[in-house]
Design a protein around this motif. Structure first.
Motif, PDB file in Angstrom:
ATOM      1  N   GLU A 110     -18.366  54.146  43.752  1.00 28.49           N
ATOM      2  CA  GLU A 110     -17.272  54.339  43.735  1.00 28.49           C
ATOM      3  C   GLU A 110     -17.501  53.858  41.693  1.00 28.49           C
ATOM      4  O   GLU A 110     -16.625  54.993  41.135  1.00 28.49           O
ATOM      5  CB  GLU A 110     -16.291  52.728  43.829  1.00 28.49           C
TER       6      GLU A 110
ATOM      7  N   LYS B  96     -13.941  50.163  52.171  1.00 25.07           N
ATOM      8  CA  LYS B  96     -13.463  51.127  51.138  1.00 25.07           C
ATOM      9  C   LYS B  96     -12.688  52.560  51.000  1.00 25.07           C
ATOM     10  O   LYS B  96     -11.856  52.518  50.486  1.00 25.07           O
ATOM     11  CB  LYS B  96     -14.822  51.434  50.749  1.00 25.07           C
TER      12      LYS B  96
ATOM     13  N   LYS C 265      -9.390  52.618  49.262  1.00 25.30           N
ATOM     14  CA  LYS C 265      -9.100  54.159  48.321  1.00 25.30           C
ATOM     15  C   LYS C 265      -8.321  54.355  48.073  1.00 25.30           C
ATOM     16  O   LYS C 265      -7.483  55.078  47.325  1.00 25.30           O
ATOM     17  CB  LYS C 265     -10.600  54.155  48.005  1.00 25.30           C
TER      18      LYS C 265
ATOM     19  N   LEU D  97      -8.460  53.528  40.331  1.00 20.92           N
ATOM     20  CA  LEU D  97      -9.787  53.146  40.914  1.00 20.92           C
ATOM     21  C   LEU D  97     -11.143  52.030  40.240  1.00 20.92           C
ATOM     22  O   LEU D  97     -11.614  51.908  41.051  1.00 20.92           O
ATOM     23  CB  LEU D  97     -10.968  54.586  41.018  1.00 20.92           C
TER      24      LEU D  97
ATOM     25  N   ILE E  18     -11.646  49.766  42.917  1.00 18.39           N
ATOM     26  CA  ILE E  18     -12.524  49.591  43.836  1.00 18.39           C
ATOM     27  C   ILE E  18     -13.855  49.675  43.320  1.00 18.39           C
ATOM     28  O   ILE E  18     -14.640  48.750  43.520  1.00 18.39           O
ATOM     29  CB  ILE E  18     -12.306  51.144  44.449  1.00 18.39           C
ATOM     30  N   ALA E  19     -13.849  50.357  42.399  1.00 18.12           N
ATOM     31  CA  ALA E  19     -15.018  50.005  41.249  1.00 18.12           C
ATOM     32  C   ALA E  19     -15.503  48.791  41.024  1.00 18.12           C
ATOM     33  O   ALA E  19     -16.934  47.884  41.078  1.00 18.12           O
ATOM     34  CB  ALA E  19     -15.164  51.263  40.315  1.00 18.12           C
TER      35      ALA E  19
ATOM     36  N   ASP F 162     -16.765  46.901  43.980  1.00 10.61           N
ATOM     37  CA  ASP F 162     -18.050  47.496  44.489  1.00 10.61           C
ATOM     38  C   ASP F 162     -19.522  47.698  43.986  1.00 10.61           C
ATOM     39  O   ASP F 162     -20.524  47.046  44.649  1.00 10.61           O
ATOM     40  CB  ASP F 162     -17.473  49.112  44.614  1.00 10.61           C
TER      41      ASP F 162
END
Length: 380
Positions: free
Chosen positions: A33, A149, A153, A202, A205-206, A209
């Motif tokens: 990610e 995920k 996403k 994003l 998400i990163a 993650d």
């Protein structure tokens, strides 16, 4: 709590060796990610920065490609040259963005797990060809996490894309009424900003993650108590083996020490609990007498026996024997504080040798109160 294949809980932190071995195998924390976020964001930034240059180059390409003379149309060689020139212009136009994406694709993994090249990752793993193992991986916790995920996403990017396109709806419709040159530049700007906002989404998400991957990699390296013990045995050696090695080393050291006793000039004793053997050889440049051997109890008795066997002079001076024993290492010079006391002992020994050789008179008895500094004195 993580468990090993043996069923034991992995409660111990990974050792440095475990971390080094894992890194050599390429088992470090990586986040796809983070890589996706960096590359997408870099692509959007590249479009905004180099979009004008790309638009101008592509317009020149279109003018050249659609401005054909009759001779060029009928000339096959000219068409091939035109195609080659068009390809070069297209590559030149996209080159800045491609270079930026290539650099970011290298920096993103290095930022998390560091630079790593492992040959083990290039080796084929036939275990992955096992269908049962593949099915097991499909329904594992890791696969479920990756699925969640991907779904998150998808919906996140979809929502941001809908919001961005709705916001830029009038600008997109206006492109149809603009001149071609302005429309191309405007289109690149809209695509760049839209991609930038979707890439920014994003980041969420990163941000989730990256810590998860670091925790998962660390948790995977944890060890059981038995694994820690086994690693210690393998790296440091088994305790019984190390004890045997130390015993052999001591025996070898004692044999070397006993072999040096016949070379001594004098053996000073306690008389029974301590014994030290000294040698002074001014011809070899020694500034002070050397301690050849020392020991207590049984070792002291053995030193005295060897001394008697090889006719080494043995003298009793308990205070001096203890001082030398505790202050001097084997094959080392005695400390400066004992120079005077040892000098009197050696002078007495040399006088005895002269007397026995018939070259002098019998020396006076050795003084019992030899000069020993208080800081070198040891109680019996």
């Amino acid at each position: 709590m993580a468990e090993s294949e043996s069923g034991q809980d992995k409660t111990e932190e990974p050792t440095d060796k475990r971390k080094r071995d894992a890194r050599e195998k390429g088992e470090v924390a990586r986040s796809k990610e983070l890589n996706t976020f960096a590359v997408t964001l870099g692509g959007a930034a590249g479009l905004l920065i180099f979009g004008g240059f790309m638009a101008e180059t592509m317009m020149d390409l279109m003018r050249m490609s659609f401005s054909l003379t009759r001779e060029m149309v009928l000339n096959q060689d000219a068409m091939g040259a035109l195609l080659l020139t068009s390809g070069k212009m297209a590559i030149w136009a996209s080159q800045p963005v491609l270079i930026l994406l290539f650099v970011l694709s290298l920096i993103a993994p290095i930022a998390l797990g560091g630079f790593l090249f492992s040959g083990s990752l290039l080796q084929p793993k036939f275990s992955r060809m096992n269908p049962l193992a593949g099915i097991k991986r499909m329904f594992s916790l890791h696969s479920l996490t990756e699925l969640l995920k991907a779904v998150a996403k998808f919906f996140l990017v979809l929502i941001v894309a809908v919001v961005v396109l709705a916001h830029d709806r009038e600008a997109l419709l206006a492109i149809a009424n603009e001149p071609m040159e302005m429309a191309i530049i405007h289109s690149i700007q809209v695509v760049g900003w839209s991609t930038l906002w979707m890439a920014a989404s994003l980041l969420l998400i990163a941000a989730v993650d990256v810590p998860f991957q670091m925790w998962q990699a660390h948790n995977k390296l944890k060890m059981t108590k038995q694994e820690v013990l086994d690693e210690y045995k393998n790296t440091e050696g088994k305790p019984e083996v190390k004890q045997r090695i130390r015993q052999v080393q001591r025996e070898m050291s004692q044999r070397r020490m006993m072999a040096a006793v016949p070379e001594a000039d004098v053996i000073i004793t306690n008389p029974t609990h301590y014994a030290v053997a000294l040698k002074y050889d001014p011809e070899k440049g020694g500034a002070a007498p050397l301690l050849l051997a020392k020991g207590t109890d049984f070792v002291a008795l053995k030193i005295r026996e060897i001394g008697v066997e090889h006719k080494v002079q043995i003298l009793e001076s308990p205070a001096l024997a203890r001082a030398i024993y505790y202050s001097t290492e084997l094959e080392s010079e005695i400390p400066a504080g004992l120079y005077l006391a040892v000098a009197q002992v050696l002078a007495y020994v040399f006088q005895i040798r002269q007397y026995r050789a018939g070259k002098g008179k019998a020396p006076d008895p050795l003084k019992s109160d030899l000069p020993i500094p208080p800081d070198l004195q040891r109680d019996s």
